[in-house]
Scaffold this active site. Structure first.
Site, PDB file in Angstrom:
ATOM      1  N   CYS B 131       0.768  -0.958   0.108  1.00  0.00           N
ATOM      2  CA  CYS B 131      -0.197   0.092   0.081  1.00  0.00           C
ATOM      3  C   CYS B 131       0.675   1.233   0.024  1.00  0.00           C
ATOM      4  O   CYS B 131       1.381   1.696   1.064  1.00  0.00           O
ATOM      5  CB  CYS B 131      -0.857   0.014   1.217  1.00  0.00           C
ATOM      6  SG  CYS B 131      -2.066   1.466   1.344  1.00  0.00           S
ATOM      7  N   CYS B 134      -0.444   4.185   2.351  1.00  0.00           N
ATOM      8  CA  CYS B 134      -0.047   3.987   3.565  1.00  0.00           C
ATOM      9  C   CYS B 134       1.327   4.103   4.075  1.00  0.00           C
ATOM     10  O   CYS B 134       1.503   4.608   4.926  1.00  0.00           O
ATOM     11  CB  CYS B 134      -0.472   2.594   4.096  1.00  0.00           C
ATOM     12  SG  CYS B 134      -2.060   1.897   3.400  1.00  0.00           S
ATOM     13  N   ASP B 135       2.086   3.434   3.184  1.00  0.00           N
ATOM     14  CA  ASP B 135       3.536   3.461   3.531  1.00  0.00           C
ATOM     15  C   ASP B 135       4.559   4.072   2.820  1.00  0.00           C
ATOM     16  O   ASP B 135       5.753   4.255   3.237  1.00  0.00           O
ATOM     17  CB  ASP B 135       3.932   2.034   3.367  1.00  0.00           C
ATOM     18  CG  ASP B 135       3.207   0.887   4.278  1.00  0.00           C
ATOM     19  OD1 ASP B 135       2.723   1.338   5.504  1.00  0.00           O
ATOM     20  OD2 ASP B 135       2.931  -0.175   3.932  1.00  0.00           O
TER      21      ASP B 135
END
Lengths: 294, 294
Positions: B131, B134-135
């Site tokens: 992701c 997200c990251d």
């Protein structure tokens, strides 16, 4: 260009949109005319923010705004009074200056309709609530009055009656749809065709006085007269509202104007923090795509 | 009737739906075939859950499931293998028994498409991510490889290139739409028509080896090959999918079958925890209305 994205409103939807924008490397500004956190600040105890069994509105607002600030979201405490949304460059007019940006997220929320009676403000968060879904379970086994005659008031009264020791529904007139009126009749709710005149108590609510002079001993008062979405700015800027007078959006939180998104209570979804953050995240990720394609 | 609402899937959408159901006084069961938390468990560090600057996937999953358990949501670790959804009473067949309920919420999520190469599992959460939203920010200033040739892979590569020291995009073929390919050409991303053969490192990822034999020194590998929504159960039960093969829902999270709702990644919205909880809350509150009207 002053900003990639300007977000109007610093409640959970706006703060989350800010968090998602800056994590995507966008320069983002949140414009807030009151206090960060929005209506969440009014909540004395929140039990339905997933992952936190108990949190106060003040604490959750602070955590969310600290999170946004820590990541580099910029904030201005001012009011957006005019928006120019038609072109690729959007203009946001504040009270003292004008800003340019590539995308705008409208997270202006709504104003709860108050009862406007003596004691209401004094006991807000100490027995007076505006959200049965949020605060209903706090009144388990207690007597409560629900004020309002619309769909939401009737649904809330029937719901609270399942857990309260006694529920009164106070309204001049019950205007809810037929199926809800049927549920109301089958419930244990006592309907009083009357209106609220005063909320009384000492530390917490102890009762209400009605216009007729009747007194009710209750520990909770739910003011369920709906809320008015803050759409003035959107309307005057050409953003279309839906048939219920909320800002019209699709599941991508797109409005009728390219590069303009809306999120949170102003879109008329379920008025919950959980849904507001979801919409804020979606709006920000869609705004990112718009900004990068522009 | 065994339950008011049975929720299939115990990720953020399902857990939030459970929290909202029980706070409304409904008897609710979450059926989970793996571990509570769903794909969140795979996240080593979460920075976009509003109000928590840093939290691990394991910790947030535990907080959400503890919250649900504390409020009285029931859980069963089992697999729903058949659903009977047509009537007012819904039937949920588990591996060892059958349950009846009034409403069903499908929160079955999706399966991330893995690269299926050596080192992938070993370094998951230690340089391997699924992701970028997200990251991505965790790899600021570092070299990364993005694996995949679809829209999401190209968008993620262009996005990560803004913050990485060097970004490679590894794909047999770039199949993204034209406007994304244009953005890719203008970016600093180095495109390699190749495929991943191994991920190497010691404590964290240190590089990848490609099928051609070429080695890349990178600290991060984003596997961006999309995810497959878990819709088998929905499909065989008459729940309609949309044109992208996700469960088709409106903004109220209603499917084509009365009393059946869907929430979270299986509906194909932005695959984020924030949106999943919003959809879970909405689905639960709509299910409540359905249960009480029934």
């Amino acid at each position: 260009m002053d900003y990639d994205v300007v977000i109007i409103g610093g409640g959970p939807a706006g703060l989350t949109a800010g968090i998602y924008c800056v994590r995507r490397g966008l320069k983002a500004l949140v414009v807030e005319r009151g206090s960060l956190g929005g209506k969440v600040l009014m909540a004395s105890e929140i039990e339905n923010w997933p992952g936190d069994r108990h949190v106060t509105g003040e604490e959750l607002s602070k955590r969310m705004s600290d999170h946004a600030k820590g990541l580099g979201v910029e904030f201005v405490y001012n009011e957006a009074i005019m928006l120019g949304l038609a072109g690729d460059v959007k203009n946001v007019t504040l009270r003292d200056r004008e800003l340019s940006c590539k995308a705008v997220i409208l997270a202006t929320g709504g104003q709860t309709v108050k009862a406007s009676v003596k004691g209401e403000e004094e006991f807000s968060g100490r027995g007076v609530s505006y959200c049965a879904t949020c605060d209903g379970p706090l009144f388990k086994g207690k007597a409560v009055a629900v004020v309002g005659g619309g769909n939401m008031a009737v649904e809330d009264a029937v719901y609270i009656d399942d857990l309260s020791s006694k529920t009164y529904l106070v309204a001049d007139e019950i205007k809810a749809e037929e199926s809800l009126q049927e549920r109301l009749k089958k419930s244990g709710v006592e309907v009083l065709e009357d209106s609220l005149s005063e909320i009384v108590g000492s530390e917490f609510v102890e009762g209400v006085r009605l216009k007729s002079g009747k007194d009710l001993e209750v520990n909770g008062v739910f003011i369920c007269q709906g809320s008015t979405p803050s759409t003035e700015l959107a309307k005057q800027s050409g953003v279309e509202l839906d048939e219920r007078s909320f800002i019209g959006v699709n599941r991508d939180m797109e409005t009728n104007i390219p590069g303009v998104y809306a999120a949170g209570d102003v879109t008329g979804g379920v008025p919950q923090i959980a849904t507001a953050v979801g919409e804020g995240a979606t709006a920000a990720l869609r705004a990112y795509v718009h900004v990068k394609q522009g």
